[in-house]
Design an enzyme around this catalytic site. Structure first.
Site, PDB file in Angstrom:
ATOM      1  N   SER A  76       0.828  -1.205   0.000  1.00  0.00           N
ATOM      2  CA  SER A  76       0.000   0.000   0.000  1.00  0.00           C
ATOM      3  C   SER A  76       0.869   1.265   0.000  1.00  0.00           C
ATOM      4  O   SER A  76       1.715   1.410  -0.874  1.00  0.00           O
ATOM      5  CB  SER A  76      -0.973  -0.050   1.178  1.00  0.00           C
ATOM      6  N   ASP A 121      -8.850  -3.918  -6.666  1.00  0.00           N
ATOM      7  CA  ASP A 121      -8.270  -3.638  -5.351  1.00  0.00           C
ATOM      8  C   ASP A 121      -9.321  -3.036  -4.412  1.00  0.00           C
ATOM      9  O   ASP A 121      -9.908  -1.992  -4.705  1.00  0.00           O
ATOM     10  CB  ASP A 121      -7.097  -2.667  -5.560  1.00  0.00           C
ATOM     11  N   HIS A 144      -6.526  -6.422  -0.810  1.00  0.00           N
ATOM     12  CA  HIS A 144      -5.577  -5.309  -0.778  1.00  0.00           C
ATOM     13  C   HIS A 144      -4.394  -5.730   0.088  1.00  0.00           C
ATOM     14  O   HIS A 144      -4.569  -6.041   1.252  1.00  0.00           O
ATOM     15  CB  HIS A 144      -6.258  -4.068  -0.182  1.00  0.00           C
TER      16      HIS A 144
END
Ligand SMILES: *[C@@H]1O[C@H](CO)[C@@H](O)[C@H](O)[C@H]1NC(C)=O
Ligand SMILES: *[C@@H]1O[C@H](CO)[C@@H](O)[C@H](O)[C@H]1NC(C)=O
Ligand SMILES: *[C@@H]1O[C@H](CO)[C@@H](O)[C@H](O)[C@H]1NC(C)=O
Length: 406
Positions: free
Chosen positions: A186, A282, A349
């Site tokens: 991320s 995502d 994710h």
């Protein structure tokens, strides 16, 4: 809490209108990505086999390499062993600790690509693993100071944290590395892209150095209402934190710095071999880039955002459009022989730091490879051209609803 902390900083820099737009978005980036519990800092069971201690950076204050609140940044280091003794994996954390402070950091349990179990993690289990904790609120890229409304000083020193921790790791043996991998997920994965060539430059030419980006391929897409919410969010961070220094010059000459912060631009200038791992559905991007609160009427998207299985056909069509855009922006990577891709269509994710996604009986597979196998094949050159791009949701039967979505 991030809104209270940071929105007061914006008026001085951006004017009232921008604040109205940027404040909730800043809250997104700085709260959703950073202010939640960290995956590796999740509560661990008593029987946990490998809690890895926190190390605070030495001489942080003198170097100005500090967390948002001025506390020293922290990292975790687990030594490699056997054939991995001279191999180094550096992982940049994704979620910021409470209040951007190391006062709240504790020992962590490492899973997935960070695990020392060879069944869970066949290729990297015996490497030296360094996990750099996230406490600067700007993807390890900023270099500025600010003030909260009540006059409390805030430090945006992500770039100095990156440099100082890497220096300390070099002293602790990384200078003798024979191979290395920079990764993160991320916001940490965006940081891995930003610093990829700099990391490569730390080592002699003969050392094999590569980068792996996990769930950091944020796209510059409009939301459902036609607003560029994500770009406004990025723009806020870019200006607040002064991140220009790490952005590619050739992009800055043509475009706004906020646009240059997006991976689609970054990958055009990265010369180090890089692997992009991302879902093209995502869950974070769908919730925060495509369909943030307020971009659609009422609760129209709430249940679809919570669970992709609840999306209507019309909504799925919109998601297919998002996938198409994301895949088209990966063209540069697709055309580069040294690069790798694993773009699955599972609603998730961050897929490297969890056993379940990285390498387990129910991990997502493409071409019959788990993510761990695909990344290993690419890193060690066991297979040419590892470029795996999934078909449209829900075509992939290996996409489990048990995968983490936050
Ligand atoms: C968006 O709205 C939902 C439901 O109203 C809420 O649970 C969620 O926290 C909101 N998200 C953000 C980022 O504000
Ligand atoms: C998804 O749909 C199912 C069946 O209609 C429902 O029970 C569930 O609550 C929904 N989930 C969400 C998150 O809205
Ligand atoms: C991940 O795998 C390791 C090694 O088998 C195990 O010790 C750990 O409990 C697992 N973690 C989770 C969250 O399941």
């Amino acid at each position: 809490m991030a809104t209270e902390l940071l929105s007061p900083l914006l008026p001085q820099r951006q004017g009232a209108l921008a604040v109205v737009v940027a404040a909730p978005l800043l809250a997104l980036l700085l709260a959703v990505v950073f202010f939640s519990r960290s995956p590796v800092a999740a509560p661990v069971s008593e029987s946990s086999p490998e809690l890895v201690d926190l190390i605070l950076l030495a001489g942080a204050q003198e170097k100005g390499a500090v967390c948002l609140d001025g506390s020293p940044p922290g990292y975790h280091l687990r030594r490699g062993f056997g054939s991995g003794a001279h191999s180094w994996l550096v992982f940049l954390e994704r979620k910021m600790t409470n209040f951007g402070s190391s006062k709240y950091m504790t020992a962590v349990n490492l899973n997935g690509i960070l695990s020392n179990d060879h069944i869970e993690n066949p290729d990297f289990y015996n490497w030296n693993i360094a996990v750099i904790r996230y406490c600067d609120g700007g993807s390890f890229a900023g270099d500025a100071e600010g003030e909260d409304l009540d006059g409390t000083k805030l430090f945006f020193r992500g770039l100095r944290i990156w440099e100082a921790v890497v220096d300390e790791l070099m002293v602790k043996g990384m200078d003798a590395a024979k191979q290395a991998l920079l990764t993160g997920c991320s916001a940490g994965s965006l940081a891995a892209l930003l610093h990829c060539d700099n990391f490569r430059g730390q080592f002699p030419h003969e050392v094999s150095v590569k980068c792996l980006s996990d769930a950091g391929f944020f796209i510059d897409e409009k939301d459902l209402s036609g607003e560029r919410s994500m770009r406004s969010l990025i723009s806020g961070v870019v200006h607040l934190q002064n991140v220009r220094e790490v952005l590619p010059n050739n992009c800055l000459q043509k475009k706004d710095p906020a646009e240059c912060f997006f991976p689609a631009e970054l990958i055009k200038s990265i010369i180090t071999p890089t692997f992009i791992l991302n879902s093209d559905y995502d869950s974070w991007q769908i919730r925060n880039i495509l369909a943030p609160n307020g971009s659609y009427p009422g609760q129209a998207w709430s249940s679809c955002k919570a669970d992709i299985r609840n999306c209507s056909c019309t909504q799925i069509d919109v998601l297919h459009g998002f996938k198409k855009k994301l895949v088209s922006e990966l063209k540069v990577a697709e055309d580069n022989n040294d690069w790798g891709l694993f773009i699955d269509s599972c609603f998730t994710h961050c897929q490297t730091p969890f056993n379940i996604t990285w390498h387990s009986p129910i991990s997502p597979r493409l071409g019959d490879k788990s993510i761990a196998e695909a990344v290993g094949d690419w890193y060690f050159g066991r297979r040419q051209d590892v470029k795996l791009i999934d078909c449209e949701y829900p075509c992939n039967p290996t996409c489990s609803s048990l995968l983490p979505t936050a």
